[in-house]
Design a protein around this motif. Structure first.
Motif, PDB file in Angstrom:
ATOM      1  N   CYS A 181       0.821  -1.215   0.000  1.00 27.37           N
ATOM      2  CA  CYS A 181       0.000   0.000   0.000  1.00 27.37           C
ATOM      3  C   CYS A 181       0.855   1.265   0.000  1.00 27.37           C
ATOM      4  O   CYS A 181       0.336   2.366  -0.180  1.00 27.37           O
ATOM      5  CB  CYS A 181      -0.976  -0.008   1.168  1.00 27.37           C
ATOM      6  SG  CYS A 181      -0.196  -0.117   2.781  1.00 27.37           S
ATOM      7  N   CYS A 182       2.151   1.135   0.210  1.00 29.04           N
ATOM      8  CA  CYS A 182       3.051   2.292   0.141  1.00 29.04           C
ATOM      9  C   CYS A 182       3.584   2.452  -1.275  1.00 29.04           C
ATOM     10  O   CYS A 182       4.387   3.363  -1.541  1.00 29.04           O
ATOM     11  CB  CYS A 182       4.217   2.123   1.101  1.00 29.04           C
ATOM     12  SG  CYS A 182       3.716   1.845   2.805  1.00 29.04           S
TER      13      CYS A 182
ATOM     14  N   CYS B  28       6.109   5.689  -2.114  1.00 28.78           N
ATOM     15  CA  CYS B  28       6.107   6.810  -1.171  1.00 28.78           C
ATOM     16  C   CYS B  28       7.548   7.236  -0.876  1.00 28.78           C
ATOM     17  O   CYS B  28       8.403   6.399  -0.575  1.00 28.78           O
ATOM     18  CB  CYS B  28       5.402   6.391   0.117  1.00 28.78           C
ATOM     19  SG  CYS B  28       5.408   7.691   1.351  1.00 28.78           S
TER      20      CYS B  28
ATOM     21  N   THR C  62       8.780   8.496   1.659  1.00 30.40           N
ATOM     22  CA  THR C  62       9.239   8.264   3.033  1.00 30.40           C
ATOM     23  C   THR C  62       9.415   6.775   3.337  1.00 30.40           C
ATOM     24  O   THR C  62       9.629   6.398   4.483  1.00 30.40           O
ATOM     25  CB  THR C  62       8.265   8.881   4.066  1.00 30.40           C
ATOM     26  OG1 THR C  62       7.046   8.151   4.030  1.00 30.40           O
ATOM     27  CG2 THR C  62       8.013  10.345   3.786  1.00 30.40           C
ATOM     28  N   LEU C  63       9.334   5.954   2.315  1.00 26.05           N
ATOM     29  CA  LEU C  63       9.545   4.514   2.489  1.00 26.05           C
ATOM     30  C   LEU C  63      11.028   4.217   2.266  1.00 26.05           C
ATOM     31  O   LEU C  63      11.593   4.568   1.229  1.00 26.05           O
ATOM     32  CB  LEU C  63       8.682   3.738   1.482  1.00 26.05           C
ATOM     33  CG  LEU C  63       8.683   2.227   1.609  1.00 26.05           C
ATOM     34  CD1 LEU C  63       7.935   1.787   2.866  1.00 26.05           C
ATOM     35  CD2 LEU C  63       8.041   1.595   0.373  1.00 26.05           C
TER      36      LEU C  63
ATOM     37  N   CYS D 187       8.683   2.841   7.267  1.00 21.43           N
ATOM     38  CA  CYS D 187       8.066   4.151   7.066  1.00 21.43           C
ATOM     39  C   CYS D 187       8.775   5.147   7.983  1.00 21.43           C
ATOM     40  O   CYS D 187       8.731   5.010   9.207  1.00 21.43           O
ATOM     41  CB  CYS D 187       6.580   4.084   7.396  1.00 21.43           C
ATOM     42  SG  CYS D 187       5.787   5.692   7.384  1.00 21.43           S
TER      43      CYS D 187
ATOM     44  N   VAL E 298       8.011   8.141   8.665  1.00 11.52           N
ATOM     45  CA  VAL E 298       7.138   9.051   9.411  1.00 11.52           C
ATOM     46  C   VAL E 298       6.068   8.294  10.192  1.00 11.52           C
ATOM     47  O   VAL E 298       5.063   8.874  10.594  1.00 11.52           O
ATOM     48  CB  VAL E 298       6.475  10.077   8.452  1.00 11.52           C
ATOM     49  CG1 VAL E 298       7.519  10.987   7.828  1.00 11.52           C
ATOM     50  CG2 VAL E 298       5.662   9.365   7.369  1.00 11.52           C
TER      51      VAL E 298
ATOM     52  N   ARG F 241       2.495  10.420   9.915  1.00  7.54           N
ATOM     53  CA  ARG F 241       1.926   9.515   8.911  1.00  7.54           C
ATOM     54  C   ARG F 241       0.540  10.012   8.521  1.00  7.54           C
ATOM     55  O   ARG F 241      -0.296  10.308   9.388  1.00  7.54           O
ATOM     56  CB  ARG F 241       1.841   8.101   9.489  1.00  7.54           C
ATOM     57  CG  ARG F 241       1.577   7.015   8.443  1.00  7.54           C
ATOM     58  CD  ARG F 241       1.896   5.653   8.994  1.00  7.54           C
ATOM     59  NE  ARG F 241       1.255   5.404  10.260  1.00  7.54           N
ATOM     60  CZ  ARG F 241       0.457   4.364  10.519  1.00  7.54           C
ATOM     61  NH1 ARG F 241       0.220   3.486   9.579  1.00  7.54           N
ATOM     62  NH2 ARG F 241      -0.070   4.194  11.704  1.00  7.54           N
ATOM     63  N   PRO F 242       0.280  10.126   7.214  1.00 10.18           N
ATOM     64  CA  PRO F 242      -1.027  10.629   6.775  1.00 10.18           C
ATOM     65  C   PRO F 242      -2.188   9.777   7.286  1.00 10.18           C
ATOM     66  O   PRO F 242      -2.052   8.569   7.483  1.00 10.18           O
ATOM     67  CB  PRO F 242      -0.937  10.549   5.243  1.00 10.18           C
ATOM     68  CG  PRO F 242       0.518  10.556   4.948  1.00 10.18           C
ATOM     69  CD  PRO F 242       1.172   9.843   6.088  1.00 10.18           C
TER      70      PRO F 242
ATOM     71  N   CYS G  51      -3.061   6.671   5.460  1.00  6.39           N
ATOM     72  CA  CYS G  51      -2.179   5.526   5.706  1.00  6.39           C
ATOM     73  C   CYS G  51      -2.580   4.826   6.997  1.00  6.39           C
ATOM     74  O   CYS G  51      -2.564   3.600   7.086  1.00  6.39           O
ATOM     75  CB  CYS G  51      -0.729   5.990   5.817  1.00  6.39           C
ATOM     76  SG  CYS G  51      -0.080   6.721   4.316  1.00  6.39           S
TER      77      CYS G  51
HETATM   78  S1  SF4 Z   1       3.697   7.637   4.771  1.00  7.98           S
HETATM   79 FE1  SF4 Z   1       4.478   5.699   5.518  1.00  7.98          FE
HETATM   80  S2  SF4 Z   1       2.669   4.346   5.629  1.00  7.98           S
HETATM   81 FE2  SF4 Z   1       2.149   6.098   4.307  1.00  7.98          FE
HETATM   82  S3  SF4 Z   1       2.621   5.408   2.208  1.00  7.98           S
HETATM   83 FE3  SF4 Z   1       4.418   6.484   3.005  1.00  7.98          FE
HETATM   84  S4  SF4 Z   1       5.725   4.872   3.829  1.00  7.98           S
HETATM   85 FE4  SF4 Z   1       3.662   4.017   3.620  1.00  7.98          FE
END
Ligand code: SF4
Ligand code: SF4
Length: 141
Positions: free
Chosen positions: A76-77, A83, A85-86, A92, A94, A99-100, A103
């Motif tokens: 899902c990332c 993403c 931030t992955l 993750c 954040v 974290r949004p 998410c």
């Molecule tokens: S913020 Fe974190 S949980 Fe959300 S998509 Fe990015 S890596 Fe995945």
């Protein structure tokens, strides 16, 4: 006379053929748009964004009927794009900070699980019945 009739018929066929070109073009564009994965994932992201901000009750209800657990697969990332931030290790950056919302509550419903499946993943969550009423399951938040 027969030759003139034949020519007129050919002319009409030609004119008719020309009128179908815009239709075929539009049909082709519409089909490409409809089948586009980019459009599909962009639409799904926009949908989740709207749900978590404007249909909070629906999201809460869905979390209560959601079963299973996160397998930390990270699929899902990687929907629509990876993403930023992955990390390469699949973490993750954040997770505990900003974290949004989308998410935190993923997957909201069966559509999200189907999206993961479409991307070759297997989400650890499940919904017993789509739009089922509250049955008392606790979801990830
Ligand atoms: S913020 Fe974190 S949980 Fe959300 S998509 Fe990015 S890596 Fe995945
Ligand atoms: S796809 Fe499902 S199981 Fe995989 S990380 Fe996302 S929520 Fe967890």
């Amino acid at each position: 006379m027969r030759l003139i009739g034949f020519s007129i018929q050919r002319w009409f066929e030609h004119a008719y053929g020309l009128t179908t070109i815009p239709y075929r073009l539009m049909h082709g564009v519409a089909q490409t748009f409809r089948d586009s994965r980019f459009v599909f994932h962009a639409n799904a992201k926009a949908r989740r964004f709207l749900l978590v901000h404007f249909r909070k009750n629906y999201v809460q209800d869905q979390l209560l009927v959601r079963g299973g657990d996160c397998r930390q697969c990270g699929v899902c990332c990687n929907l629509l794009f990876t993403c930023p931030t992955l990390t390469k290790q699949g973490r993750c950056l954040v997770y505990n900070t900003c974290r949004p919302k989308a998410c935190k509550v993923f997957p909201i419903d069966q559509r999200d699980i189907d999206e993961v499946t479409l991307n070759g993943g297997h989400c650890g969550y499940r919904f017993e019945a789509e739009n089922s009423s509250i049955t008392g399951r606790t979801g990830r938040a």
